[in-house]
Design an enzyme around this catalytic site. Structure first.
Site, PDB file in Angstrom:
ATOM      1  N   SER A   1      -2.466  -7.515  -1.031  1.00 58.11           N
ATOM      2  CA  SER A   1      -1.585  -6.412  -0.630  1.00 58.11           C
ATOM      3  C   SER A   1      -1.791  -5.167  -1.481  1.00 58.11           C
ATOM      4  CB  SER A   1      -0.120  -6.849  -0.743  1.00 58.11           C
ATOM      5  OG  SER A   1       0.266  -6.978  -2.093  1.00 58.11           O
TER       6      SER A   1
ATOM      7  N   THR B   1       2.883  -4.855  -2.163  1.00 61.61           N
ATOM      8  CA  THR B   1       2.717  -3.632  -2.963  1.00 61.61           C
ATOM      9  C   THR B   1       3.039  -4.029  -4.384  1.00 61.61           C
ATOM     10  OG1 THR B   1       3.497  -2.207  -1.151  1.00 61.61           O
ATOM     11  CG2 THR B   1       3.762  -1.311  -3.355  1.00 61.61           C
TER      12      THR B   1
ATOM     13  N   THR C   1      -0.595   0.243  -3.373  1.00 62.41           N
ATOM     14  CA  THR C   1      -0.595  -0.722  -2.271  1.00 62.41           C
ATOM     15  C   THR C   1      -1.795  -0.542  -1.353  1.00 62.41           C
ATOM     16  OG1 THR C   1       0.803  -1.581  -0.467  1.00 62.41           O
ATOM     17  CG2 THR C   1       0.665   0.791  -0.667  1.00 62.41           C
TER      18      THR C   1
ATOM     19  N   ARG D   1      -2.451   5.452   8.776  1.00 63.46           N
ATOM     20  CA  ARG D   1      -1.035   5.195   8.499  1.00 63.46           C
ATOM     21  C   ARG D   1      -0.786   5.263   6.982  1.00 63.46           C
ATOM     22  NH1 ARG D   1       2.005   1.227   5.268  1.00 63.46           N
ATOM     23  NH2 ARG D   1       4.054   1.023   6.182  1.00 63.46           N
ATOM     24  N   VAL D   2       0.211   6.026   6.599  1.00 66.05           N
ATOM     25  CA  VAL D   2       0.601   6.105   5.203  1.00 66.05           C
ATOM     26  C   VAL D   2       2.018   5.569   5.103  1.00 66.05           C
ATOM     27  CG1 VAL D   2       1.206   7.755   3.388  1.00 66.05           C
ATOM     28  CG2 VAL D   2      -0.957   8.003   4.620  1.00 66.05           C
TER      29      VAL D   2
ATOM     30  N   THR E   1       8.909  -2.160  -2.667  1.00 70.22           N
ATOM     31  CA  THR E   1       7.876  -2.905  -1.947  1.00 70.22           C
ATOM     32  C   THR E   1       8.504  -3.321  -0.617  1.00 70.22           C
ATOM     33  OG1 THR E   1       8.537  -5.041  -2.880  1.00 70.22           O
ATOM     34  CG2 THR E   1       6.855  -3.822  -4.081  1.00 70.22           C
ATOM     35  N   GLY E   2       7.663  -3.648   0.338  1.00 62.82           N
ATOM     36  CA  GLY E   2       8.202  -4.056   1.634  1.00 62.82           C
ATOM     37  C   GLY E   2       7.905  -3.020   2.701  1.00 62.82           C
TER      38      GLY E   2
ATOM     39  N   GLY F   1       7.609  -0.006   4.431  1.00 64.17           N
ATOM     40  CA  GLY F   1       7.748   1.375   4.013  1.00 64.17           C
ATOM     41  C   GLY F   1       8.488   2.255   4.997  1.00 64.17           C
TER      42      GLY F   1
HETATM   43  N1  GLY Z   1       5.667  -0.526   1.018  1.00 60.53           N
HETATM   44  C1  GLY Z   1       4.325  -0.535   1.359  1.00 60.53           C
HETATM   45  C2  GLY Z   1       4.036  -0.008   2.702  1.00 60.53           C
HETATM   46  O1  GLY Z   1       4.864  -0.059   3.587  1.00 60.53           O
HETATM   47  O2  GLY Z   1       2.947   0.481   2.895  1.00 60.53           O
END
Ligand code: GLY
Length: 373
Positions: A80, A223, A241, A251-252, A274-275, A277
């Site tokens: 990740s 992440t 991440t 995609r960001v 984390t998780g 986004g």
């Molecule tokens: N938290 C990482 C993402 O969604 O890219």
């Protein structure tokens, strides 16, 4: 663990109604404190230990957190983050990272950068060596190369195989995919699919293939976030991440968004996530948490309040929220810290890593807003 579980009612009643379970060790750390997400293979433990070592040998807090997360970025087993991260839908690894340096109040970020194993270091260069806050895509790669970073293939055999298994999982309504032989192939059942994968990828064990199949059906988004405080009260933070697995190219997520996946105010403290986004960005989580602390909330209350805002965006509908995974990590300037998750654990404890002058790197349980049934 029920001690860590806050019912939705308690959550809606507000932070003041939450039980104080003594889970978060509020203590000043005269020789420094570092927190991070847990990550695979004790990645968080190693990260915090390294960052604390840098601080205790007199290093800067930003150098400390970057050195900590570099361990995870360079570890191909953490799929990740950094090298070995799961790729986008084209099979290309794209990385996001941001950092903030408390004493100089500078920050930097890179989004959707390809080919560089340690995007956190590039974000640090953006913070310290440019007049910009964020570089993205091709420009970020060119900037990194200008500073001597080596462009490399970030896919490992494992992450490429996981991507292939994801491609195979995309089927039409008849269960057909172009990625397996025979137009008449029947729709695959999970057990049969694992058997088929064993034949295709004999070099991998059943556990890896089952995980790959699960990742194909529910693309993960891990992440690492790390925040540090030294004995002088200086703070820095970083989030890095490979983002959501199999994402649309370009995609960001929240990790490189300063204020979303990371925020630090030298006068108050820092937060990171984390998780998923997208859900964090809808509440500008890290900034919200630090502002909550500015207005008097503890790290735990501040993070749970941000999670309540996420739940509110789903009308507190737990069925719809079930698909969302989100975790916050918070360190206040006085050394008090917390980890907080949207959902309580299905198996084991939700954890984060902590290292301080008074205790070597270890895991602690996060508090959580909602309990999985
Ligand atoms: N938290 C990482 C993402 O969604 O890219």
């Amino acid at each position: 663990m029920s001690d860590h579980t806050f019912s939705r009612r308690a959550a809606i009643l507000g932070a003041a109604a939450l039980p104080v379970a003594g889970l978060v060790h509020a203590q000043s750390q005269p020789t420094g404190v570092v927190i991070s997400s847990a990550n695979r293979n004790d990645g968080g433990i190693h990260c915090c230990a390294k960052a604390l070592e840098v601080i205790q040998s007199g290093g800067d807090t930003l150098d400390a957190v970057i050195a900590g997360v570099n361990i995870v970025e360079l570890d191909p087993r953490d799929n990740s983050v950094g090298y070995g991260g799961l790729p986008n839908e084209d099979g290309v690894v794209e990385l996001d990272a941001s950092c903030m340096h408390g004493p100089s109040r500078r920050g930097g970020a890179v989004g959707a950068i390809r080919g560089i194993k340690t995007p956190s270091k590039v974000a640090q260069k953006v913070a310290l060596e440019t007049d910009h806050m964020m570089l993205a895509g091709e420009g970020a790669l060119r900037f990194a190369k200008a500073w001597g970073f080596q462009e490399e293939n970030l896919l490992t055999d494992e992450s490429r195989t996981q991507w292939l298994i994801w491609k195979r999982s995309l089927r039409d309504r008849n269960g057909h995919t172009f990625w397996e032989s025979g137009v008449d192939a029947p729709p695959a059942k999970k057990a049969a699919e694992v058997e088929e994968l064993k034949k295709l990828f004999p070099q991998y064990g059943e556990e890896f293939l089952e995980e790959a199949l699960e990742n194909a059906l529910n693309p993960p988004h891990g992440t690492i976030n790390c925040i540090a405080l030294n004995e002088k009260g200086e703070m820095s933070a970083v989030t890095t991440t490979s983002g959501m697995a199999f994402k649309i190219p370009g995609r960001v997520g929240d990790s490189p968004i300063i204020g979303g996946g990371l925020w630090l105010d030298q006068d108050i403290g820092g937060a990171g996530s984390t998780g998923r986004g997208e859900e964090n960005l809808r509440v500008c989580g890290a900034h919200t948490i630090v502002e909550n602390m500015r207005h008097g909330m503890s790290p735990r209350e501040a993070a749970l309040d941000a999670l309540k805002r996420v739940a509110r965006n789903f009308d507190n509908d737990e069925k719809r929220l079930a698909a969302v995974d989100l975790d916050f990590y918070v360190l206040r300037k006085d050394g008090e810290y917390a980890g907080a998750s949207l959902w309580g654990p299905v198996q084991g404890e939700k954890r984060f890593a902590v290292a301080s002058g008074s205790r070597p790197s270890h895991h602690e349980p996060s508090v959580y807003l909602l309990a999985r049934k």
